[in-house]
Design a protein around this motif. Sequence first.
Motif, PDB file in Angstrom:
ATOM      1  N   LEU A 270       6.293  -8.197  18.791  1.00  0.00           N
ATOM      2  CA  LEU A 270       5.230  -8.377  19.786  1.00  0.00           C
ATOM      3  C   LEU A 270       5.089  -9.815  20.259  1.00  0.00           C
ATOM      4  N   GLY A 271       5.868 -10.722  19.644  1.00  0.00           N
ATOM      5  CA  GLY A 271       5.789 -12.129  20.053  1.00  0.00           C
ATOM      6  C   GLY A 271       4.484 -12.777  19.667  1.00  0.00           C
ATOM      7  N   ARG A 272       3.943 -12.390  18.521  1.00  0.00           N
ATOM      8  CA  ARG A 272       2.658 -12.942  18.057  1.00  0.00           C
ATOM      9  C   ARG A 272       2.847 -13.693  16.745  1.00  0.00           C
ATOM     10  N   GLU A 273       1.825 -14.443  16.342  1.00  0.00           N
ATOM     11  CA  GLU A 273       1.828 -15.147  15.070  1.00  0.00           C
ATOM     12  C   GLU A 273       1.453 -14.191  13.936  1.00  0.00           C
ATOM     13  N   LEU A 274       1.966 -14.465  12.747  1.00  0.00           N
ATOM     14  CA  LEU A 274       1.646 -13.612  11.600  1.00  0.00           C
ATOM     15  C   LEU A 274       0.151 -13.607  11.318  1.00  0.00           C
ATOM     16  N   THR A 275      -0.524 -14.721  11.598  1.00  0.00           N
ATOM     17  CA  THR A 275      -1.968 -14.817  11.333  1.00  0.00           C
ATOM     18  C   THR A 275      -2.803 -13.925  12.249  1.00  0.00           C
ATOM     19  N   SER A 276      -2.176 -13.298  13.244  1.00  0.00           N
ATOM     20  CA  SER A 276      -2.923 -12.377  14.117  1.00  0.00           C
ATOM     21  C   SER A 276      -2.866 -10.948  13.610  1.00  0.00           C
ATOM     22  N   SER A 277      -2.143 -10.735  12.495  1.00  0.00           N
ATOM     23  CA  SER A 277      -1.938  -9.379  11.997  1.00  0.00           C
ATOM     24  C   SER A 277      -2.737  -9.129  10.716  1.00  0.00           C
ATOM     25  N   MET A 278      -3.161  -7.889  10.548  1.00  0.00           N
ATOM     26  CA  MET A 278      -3.907  -7.460   9.365  1.00  0.00           C
ATOM     27  C   MET A 278      -3.019  -6.536   8.535  1.00  0.00           C
ATOM     28  N   LYS A 279      -2.990  -6.749   7.219  1.00  0.00           N
ATOM     29  CA  LYS A 279      -2.243  -5.816   6.379  1.00  0.00           C
ATOM     30  C   LYS A 279      -3.188  -5.029   5.491  1.00  0.00           C
ATOM     31  N   SER A 280      -2.747  -3.835   5.133  1.00  0.00           N
ATOM     32  CA  SER A 280      -3.573  -2.911   4.354  1.00  0.00           C
ATOM     33  C   SER A 280      -2.948  -2.684   2.989  1.00  0.00           C
ATOM     34  N   VAL A 281      -3.797  -2.717   1.970  1.00  0.00           N
ATOM     35  CA  VAL A 281      -3.386  -2.365   0.613  1.00  0.00           C
ATOM     36  C   VAL A 281      -4.285  -1.214   0.172  1.00  0.00           C
ATOM     37  N   VAL A 282      -3.677  -0.132  -0.294  1.00  0.00           N
ATOM     38  CA  VAL A 282      -4.455   1.055  -0.654  1.00  0.00           C
ATOM     39  C   VAL A 282      -4.459   1.217  -2.178  1.00  0.00           C
ATOM     40  N   LEU A 283      -5.660   1.266  -2.737  1.00  0.00           N
ATOM     41  CA  LEU A 283      -5.846   1.399  -4.179  1.00  0.00           C
ATOM     42  C   LEU A 283      -6.539   2.724  -4.486  1.00  0.00           C
ATOM     43  N   ALA A 284      -6.353   3.190  -5.706  1.00  0.00           N
ATOM     44  CA  ALA A 284      -6.976   4.443  -6.134  1.00  0.00           C
ATOM     45  C   ALA A 284      -7.725   4.212  -7.437  1.00  0.00           C
ATOM     46  N   ALA A 285      -8.971   4.623  -7.479  1.00  0.00           N
ATOM     47  CA  ALA A 285      -9.780   4.553  -8.695  1.00  0.00           C
ATOM     48  C   ALA A 285      -9.926   5.964  -9.250  1.00  0.00           C
ATOM     49  N   GLU A 286      -9.476   6.174 -10.466  1.00  0.00           N
ATOM     50  CA  GLU A 286      -9.569   7.508 -11.077  1.00  0.00           C
ATOM     51  C   GLU A 286     -11.031   7.915 -11.244  1.00  0.00           C
ATOM     52  N   ARG A 287     -11.316   9.191 -11.029  1.00  0.00           N
ATOM     53  CA  ARG A 287     -12.672   9.726 -11.194  1.00  0.00           C
ATOM     54  C   ARG A 287     -12.623  10.993 -12.040  1.00  0.00           C
ATOM     55  N   PHE A 288     -13.720  11.257 -12.730  1.00  0.00           N
ATOM     56  CA  PHE A 288     -13.774  12.413 -13.633  1.00  0.00           C
ATOM     57  C   PHE A 288     -15.101  13.144 -13.418  1.00  0.00           C
ATOM     58  N   ASN A 289     -15.076  14.462 -13.638  1.00  0.00           N
ATOM     59  CA  ASN A 289     -16.310  15.231 -13.518  1.00  0.00           C
ATOM     60  C   ASN A 289     -17.076  15.211 -14.840  1.00  0.00           C
ATOM     61  N   GLU A 290     -18.167  15.951 -14.907  1.00  0.00           N
ATOM     62  CA  GLU A 290     -19.012  15.939 -16.102  1.00  0.00           C
ATOM     63  C   GLU A 290     -18.285  16.443 -17.335  1.00  0.00           C
ATOM     64  N   LYS A 291     -17.245  17.239 -17.144  1.00  0.00           N
ATOM     65  CA  LYS A 291     -16.478  17.761 -18.275  1.00  0.00           C
ATOM     66  C   LYS A 291     -15.362  16.807 -18.703  1.00  0.00           C
ATOM     67  N   GLY A 292     -15.278  15.675 -18.010  1.00  0.00           N
ATOM     68  CA  GLY A 292     -14.229  14.720 -18.337  1.00  0.00           C
ATOM     69  C   GLY A 292     -12.895  15.051 -17.708  1.00  0.00           C
ATOM     70  N   GLU A 293     -12.899  15.992 -16.751  1.00  0.00           N
ATOM     71  CA  GLU A 293     -11.666  16.395 -16.085  1.00  0.00           C
ATOM     72  C   GLU A 293     -11.413  15.508 -14.861  1.00  0.00           C
ATOM     73  N   ALA A 294     -10.151  15.139 -14.652  1.00  0.00           N
ATOM     74  CA  ALA A 294      -9.796  14.297 -13.520  1.00  0.00           C
ATOM     75  C   ALA A 294     -10.029  15.035 -12.208  1.00  0.00           C
ATOM     76  N   VAL A 295     -10.649  14.332 -11.248  1.00  0.00           N
ATOM     77  CA  VAL A 295     -10.843  14.877  -9.911  1.00  0.00           C
ATOM     78  C   VAL A 295     -10.161  13.935  -8.925  1.00  0.00           C
ATOM     79  N   GLU A 296     -10.298  14.208  -7.636  1.00  0.00           N
ATOM     80  CA  GLU A 296      -9.649  13.374  -6.620  1.00  0.00           C
ATOM     81  C   GLU A 296     -10.048  11.907  -6.805  1.00  0.00           C
ATOM     82  N   PRO A 297      -9.092  10.987  -6.813  1.00  0.00           N
ATOM     83  CA  PRO A 297      -9.449   9.572  -6.977  1.00  0.00           C
ATOM     84  C   PRO A 297     -10.162   9.021  -5.756  1.00  0.00           C
ATOM     85  N   GLN A 298     -10.948   7.987  -5.971  1.00  0.00           N
ATOM     86  CA  GLN A 298     -11.575   7.287  -4.853  1.00  0.00           C
ATOM     87  C   GLN A 298     -10.523   6.383  -4.213  1.00  0.00           C
TER      88      GLN A 298
END
Length: 578
Positions: A270-298
């Motif tokens: 695009l002929g732009r400077e790197l400082t004009s761009s945004m990068k994304s990092v996607v993280l996942a936090a494990e979550r559990f229900n009341e029974k201690g079972e894994a559910v969809e992560p945040q």
Amino acid sequence: MRARSFFISTLKEAPADADIVSQQLMIRAGMIKKLAAGVYTYMPMGLRSLRKIENIIREEMNRAGAIELLLPMVQPAELWQESGRWEKYGPELLRFKDRHQRDFVIQPTSEEVITDFARQEIRSWRQLPVNLYQIQTKFRDERRPRFGVMRGREFTMKDGYSFDRDQQGALKSYDKMYAAYQRIFTRLGLTFRAVAADTGSIGGDRSHEFQVIADTGEDLIAYCPDSDFAANIELAPAPCVIEKREEPKEAMQKVPTPGREKCEAVVELLGRELTSSMKSVVLAAERFNEKGEAVEPQIVMILLRADHDLNEVKAGKLPELKDGFRFATDAEIIKAFGCKPGYLGPVGIKSDIVVYADLTAAKMSDFICGANEEGYHITGVNWGRDLPEPKVADLRNVVEGDASPDGKGTIRLQRGIEVGHVFYLGTKYSQALNATYLDENGKPQVLEMGCYGIGVSRLLGAAIEQGHDEQGIIWPESIAPFTTVICPMNYSKSEMVREAADKIYEDLKAAGVDVILDDREMRPGVMFAEWELIGVPHRIVVGERGLKNGEVEYAYRRTIKEKQMVKTEAIVDFILNR
């Protein structure tokens, strides 16, 4: 010590699996010998240096009022279960069962055991403060042990623990240990920095690492040359580098960027400077229900200016991630964003995805980001106009040139090797294990704690990483296996040489010098090369030619090519003065 009665076992070449200089030189110099991955035998030469380090630590710990004890290497699982670390510590904790099927661990550290000791032995406020330490073998089952003694599984560590009535007293104990550590590393002859640090899995509220400065260090240290500020890069505050957010000047537009998954490739197209761009990092936090079972992560999206890098320690302090997180899998990313990594961005995403922007990213305007569609990015994106304002936090690593947090200059970076760490723990362990004392009114109060560690065996590797050349090790005098070596030429054949060498040897011993006389039959070049490899600081060469002039040759290991002749009768005083 005479070389014939000592065990010297040097090698011309290091094993192929020796990764770094200190590991290579320690093996070649006959200081350690590998038994298994991350497990080493300390040879007599290496053990001498190890004991010298221990002695300096003991002297300064005792001087600071700490009391030595020795805790068991084998610890019952019940204590770790009480503290909650049985589940949290992870696979580095070596667990086993005895013949009665009871669970035990090999200690990686001893907070639980010392707290159990304190709750049994400390009963009254009159016994406080108390500071206890040990120098003991530890074991951490590293997934990939490497770098010799720098990241072994079995290692020697000094760990100390203070107990006080209140926070004020605990911080006084902390400061006393901080000062003791400064003296220890100064006496060891190392160039080091004490830096503010994250408390990690140990926990607590106040923490400093002691870092030996070395180009091969695993840690990055941020410091200000114009002030006292120094911190591990994990903890160093990263300021916003944009004074204020500009008003939008561009219309938002989706543009094709086929095959351009990296920000660098997108801005080039695009002929732009790197400082004009945004990068994304996607993280996942494990979550559990009341029974201690894994559910969809945040799912949490972290946004950074493209020339900045995520600081995982800072990210781990976010409310959604404080209980642990990991990088999201490709499958999780596709499910959340409808697109594979490389084209992700915050525009038009699902409402249940939490978005955080770093301080600098939050001030950007007309920026470029992924369109959440393979082969496309979006230009001219602006907060508020094109997408909701994000949550904002300091989430990046500092870089050279950032403003120092104390306002007294700019940040510089250098590499270091962590060899010591002091923590103010507060009541993290004493509360969990119910370690209390009775105050003046006979009421139970929870003990305040501090924790203070030094990697004793790691210091050997750190010292070598800091001090070596093409010939071998350059030890600080305080921890060299011997401080002086006498190299006689034709010791067994020349009575003149033998008598002079023996006299110098006995006189140096009588003066308290840690000296070794090489009475083996070796060619001069081979003998010199071996002692240069081992790294003994002072070398005295005794030969007939010099003795006829009433002289011996002296060489200093750090400037080994510079030789000087010293009168034979003056050599003992010369060495003592050096």
